[in-house]
Write a protein that holds these residues in place. Structure first.
Motif, PDB file in Angstrom:
ATOM      1  N   VAL A 159      19.134  76.268  25.068  1.00 40.03           N
ATOM      2  CA  VAL A 159      19.099  75.114  24.467  1.00 40.03           C
ATOM      3  C   VAL A 159      19.685  74.015  25.533  1.00 40.03           C
ATOM      4  N   PRO A 160      19.375  72.579  25.612  1.00 39.04           N
ATOM      5  CA  PRO A 160      19.973  71.693  26.445  1.00 39.04           C
ATOM      6  C   PRO A 160      21.149  70.884  25.934  1.00 39.04           C
ATOM      7  N   ILE A 161      21.745  70.437  26.655  1.00 38.72           N
ATOM      8  CA  ILE A 161      22.673  69.185  26.259  1.00 38.72           C
ATOM      9  C   ILE A 161      21.808  67.718  26.296  1.00 38.72           C
ATOM     10  N   THR A 162      21.739  67.525  25.252  1.00 36.32           N
ATOM     11  CA  THR A 162      20.866  66.260  24.683  1.00 36.32           C
ATOM     12  C   THR A 162      21.801  64.855  25.264  1.00 36.32           C
ATOM     13  N   GLU A 163      21.014  63.768  25.445  1.00 36.60           N
ATOM     14  CA  GLU A 163      21.643  62.615  25.461  1.00 36.60           C
ATOM     15  C   GLU A 163      22.781  62.226  24.459  1.00 36.60           C
ATOM     16  N   LYS A 164      22.181  62.627  23.258  1.00 34.24           N
ATOM     17  CA  LYS A 164      23.187  62.269  22.172  1.00 34.24           C
ATOM     18  C   LYS A 164      24.404  63.268  22.225  1.00 34.24           C
ATOM     19  N   ASP A 165      24.252  64.390  22.252  1.00 29.68           N
ATOM     20  CA  ASP A 165      25.350  65.236  22.658  1.00 29.68           C
ATOM     21  C   ASP A 165      26.283  64.553  23.549  1.00 29.68           C
ATOM     22  N   SER A 166      25.679  64.381  24.857  1.00 25.06           N
ATOM     23  CA  SER A 166      26.714  63.785  25.982  1.00 25.06           C
ATOM     24  C   SER A 166      27.414  62.705  25.663  1.00 25.06           C
ATOM     25  N   ARG A 167      26.569  61.710  24.879  1.00 24.89           N
ATOM     26  CA  ARG A 167      27.188  60.531  24.601  1.00 24.89           C
ATOM     27  C   ARG A 167      28.347  60.729  23.530  1.00 24.89           C
ATOM     28  N   VAL A 168      28.045  61.495  22.661  1.00 28.47           N
ATOM     29  CA  VAL A 168      28.989  61.517  21.421  1.00 28.47           C
ATOM     30  C   VAL A 168      30.464  62.305  22.001  1.00 28.47           C
ATOM     31  N   HIS A 169      30.080  63.412  22.654  1.00 25.63           N
ATOM     32  CA  HIS A 169      31.128  63.942  23.312  1.00 25.63           C
ATOM     33  C   HIS A 169      31.917  63.688  24.795  1.00 25.63           C
ATOM     34  N   ASN A 170      31.214  62.730  25.442  1.00 26.86           N
ATOM     35  CA  ASN A 170      31.574  62.034  26.450  1.00 26.86           C
ATOM     36  C   ASN A 170      31.479  63.274  27.624  1.00 26.86           C
ATOM     37  N   TYR A 171      30.243  64.210  27.377  1.00 25.41           N
ATOM     38  CA  TYR A 171      30.220  65.105  28.492  1.00 25.41           C
ATOM     39  C   TYR A 171      29.689  64.497  29.849  1.00 25.41           C
ATOM     40  N   GLY A 172      29.477  63.446  30.073  1.00 27.73           N
ATOM     41  CA  GLY A 172      28.879  62.938  31.336  1.00 27.73           C
ATOM     42  C   GLY A 172      27.732  63.550  32.021  1.00 27.73           C
ATOM     43  N   ILE A 173      26.820  64.261  31.207  1.00 29.42           N
ATOM     44  CA  ILE A 173      25.398  64.942  31.763  1.00 29.42           C
ATOM     45  C   ILE A 173      24.549  63.764  32.229  1.00 29.42           C
ATOM     46  N   THR A 174      23.875  64.109  33.338  1.00 29.75           N
ATOM     47  CA  THR A 174      22.915  63.154  34.041  1.00 29.75           C
ATOM     48  C   THR A 174      21.514  63.658  33.983  1.00 29.75           C
ATOM     49  N   GLN A 175      20.598  63.012  34.495  1.00 33.72           N
ATOM     50  CA  GLN A 175      19.277  63.311  34.258  1.00 33.72           C
ATOM     51  C   GLN A 175      19.215  64.462  35.534  1.00 33.72           C
ATOM     52  N   GLU A 176      19.885  64.601  36.487  1.00 35.21           N
ATOM     53  CA  GLU A 176      19.657  65.757  37.334  1.00 35.21           C
ATOM     54  C   GLU A 176      19.618  67.188  36.771  1.00 35.21           C
ATOM     55  N   ASP A 177      20.496  67.320  35.819  1.00 33.71           N
ATOM     56  CA  ASP A 177      20.841  68.447  34.957  1.00 33.71           C
ATOM     57  C   ASP A 177      21.206  68.583  33.841  1.00 33.71           C
ATOM     58  N   CYS A 178      20.423  69.099  32.810  1.00 37.07           N
ATOM     59  CA  CYS A 178      20.709  69.079  31.323  1.00 37.07           C
ATOM     60  C   CYS A 178      21.570  69.986  30.785  1.00 37.07           C
ATOM     61  N   PHE A 179      22.004  70.839  31.805  1.00 35.00           N
ATOM     62  CA  PHE A 179      23.030  72.052  31.467  1.00 35.00           C
ATOM     63  C   PHE A 179      22.437  72.963  30.260  1.00 35.00           C
ATOM     64  N   SER A 180      21.220  73.493  30.602  1.00 28.94           N
ATOM     65  CA  SER A 180      20.642  74.350  29.568  1.00 28.94           C
ATOM     66  C   SER A 180      21.397  75.539  29.621  1.00 28.94           C
ATOM     67  N   HIS A 181      21.672  76.264  28.406  1.00 28.69           N
ATOM     68  CA  HIS A 181      22.760  77.242  28.178  1.00 28.69           C
ATOM     69  C   HIS A 181      22.165  78.356  27.160  1.00 28.69           C
ATOM     70  N   LEU A 182      23.135  79.122  26.830  1.00 34.38           N
ATOM     71  CA  LEU A 182      22.521  80.127  25.845  1.00 34.38           C
ATOM     72  C   LEU A 182      23.235  79.705  24.465  1.00 34.38           C
ATOM     73  N   ASP A 183      22.702  79.795  23.220  1.00 32.39           N
ATOM     74  CA  ASP A 183      23.212  80.097  21.985  1.00 32.39           C
ATOM     75  C   ASP A 183      23.081  81.556  21.720  1.00 32.39           C
ATOM     76  N   LEU A 184      23.981  82.215  21.278  1.00 35.19           N
ATOM     77  CA  LEU A 184      23.786  83.533  21.079  1.00 35.19           C
ATOM     78  C   LEU A 184      24.602  84.287  19.773  1.00 35.19           C
ATOM     79  N   SER A 185      23.936  85.147  19.086  1.00 32.67           N
ATOM     80  CA  SER A 185      24.288  85.893  18.067  1.00 32.67           C
ATOM     81  C   SER A 185      24.296  87.370  18.350  1.00 32.67           C
ATOM     82  N   PHE A 186      25.479  88.201  18.035  1.00 31.26           N
ATOM     83  CA  PHE A 186      25.610  89.709  18.325  1.00 31.26           C
ATOM     84  C   PHE A 186      25.597  90.770  17.040  1.00 31.26           C
ATOM     85  N   LYS A 187      25.021  91.532  17.150  1.00 32.71           N
ATOM     86  CA  LYS A 187      24.996  92.726  16.203  1.00 32.71           C
ATOM     87  C   LYS A 187      25.244  94.076  16.969  1.00 32.71           C
ATOM     88  N   PHE A 188      26.380  94.680  16.520  1.00 30.12           N
ATOM     89  CA  PHE A 188      26.885  95.973  17.219  1.00 30.12           C
ATOM     90  C   PHE A 188      26.743  96.905  16.256  1.00 30.12           C
TER      91      PHE A 188
END
Length: 274
Positions: A159-188
């Motif tokens: 999933v990416p950090i959206t413009e709204k996410d960045s604006r609400v939480h003051n992440y400072g994400i720019t158009q050069e990198d949307c900081f795509s990352h993993l959302d995860l769930s585990f079962k052991f």
């Protein structure tokens, strides 16, 4: 950065971020043994041990941004390095600037070789050398279920950090990198009572939560304790990995009921109890 995009984890990403064994967002963990939600911020550009047991080691690489008004980084999980038996698995989110749901940003590897998984929901890959390892797409792109029979199952969604996410939480994400990352769930399926790691410790037989309850954002420390030298390193202070299951004191097939959660997810934290 494109404004198309981030789907909600519970409906589209198919990983339930409010269930025990989840690791999502900034990273927000739901403890497997007690169902208590906590944050572990770590540091950007470093690797941390998420689970360490006799035959399972899961490390996570954190990416992030520094807010000059804070004493910590904003961090997200960019990739996982998984060890079991004599094998290793890699699950990662590729760097991207403009996000489109139709473009697959998953990177997968097994024993050092890349995995080429065709697009399309239900597409499956199975190891020729280790038939117990399967990877199945949960959506057409960007979401998979990885299972090692008798050991673990992981649902991973890029999933990416959206413009709204960045604006609400003051992440400072720019158009050069949307900081795509993993959302995860585990079962052991076969953890021992001595399991450790940021998330793993919450499954241990003698675990007592260190999280301060009743605060807006319950934070777990221990950056030095859980730090690893590399994504596939086994050298953190709480290392347990040997590549073989330990007999006895097994917590096989852990199952937990629904969580009763209060507060909100919008950067304020959630406190959940079973």
């Amino acid at each position: 950065m494109s404004s198309t995009t981030r789907t909600t984890c519970q409906s589209e990403c198919l990983c339930d971020c409010n269930r025990p064994g989840a690791a999502c967002q900034d990273p927000r963990f739901v403890g497997g043994g007690d169902g208590i939600t906590f944050y572990f911020h770590g540091k950007k550009g470093q690797d941390f041990c998420i689970v360490s047991d006799s035959n399972l080691r899961i490390n996570a690489r954190f990416i992030g941004k520094r807010n000059q008004n804070m004493k910590r980084d904003f961090t997200w999980v960019q990739s996982l390095g998984i060890l079991f038996d004599t094998h290793n698995l890699f699950i990662g989110a590729k760097n991207t600037s403009i996000w489109e749901d139709s473009n697959d940003r998953l990177s997968l590897g097994f024993n050092g070789e890349p995995i080429h998984l065709l697009d399309g929901e239900g597409t499956k890959w199975e190891s020729m050398t280790s038939p117990s390892v399967t990877i199945t797409r949960l959506l057409d792109t960007n979401s998979v279920e990885v299972e090692v029979e008798g050991n673990f199952k992981i649902k991973a969604t890029v999933v990416p950090i959206t413009e709204k996410d960045s604006r609400v939480h003051n992440y400072g994400i720019t158009q050069e990198d949307c900081f795509s990352h993993l959302d995860l769930s585990f079962k052991f399926y076969a953890l021992s009572g001595q399991v450790n790691g940021v998330l793993g410790q919450t499954y241990a037989s003698n675990y007592v939560s260190k999280v301060k309850m009743g605060v807006v954002m319950p934070v777990l420390g221990g950056e030095k304790e859980f730090s690893s030298s590399s994504l596939f390193g086994t050298d953190c202070a709480v290392a347990r990995f040997s590549g073989q299951f330990t007999e006895g004191n097994s917590l096989e097939n852990l199952e937990y009921g629904n969580l009763n959660c209060s507060s909100g997810m919008n950067g304020r934290g959630v406190v959940c109890k079973r």
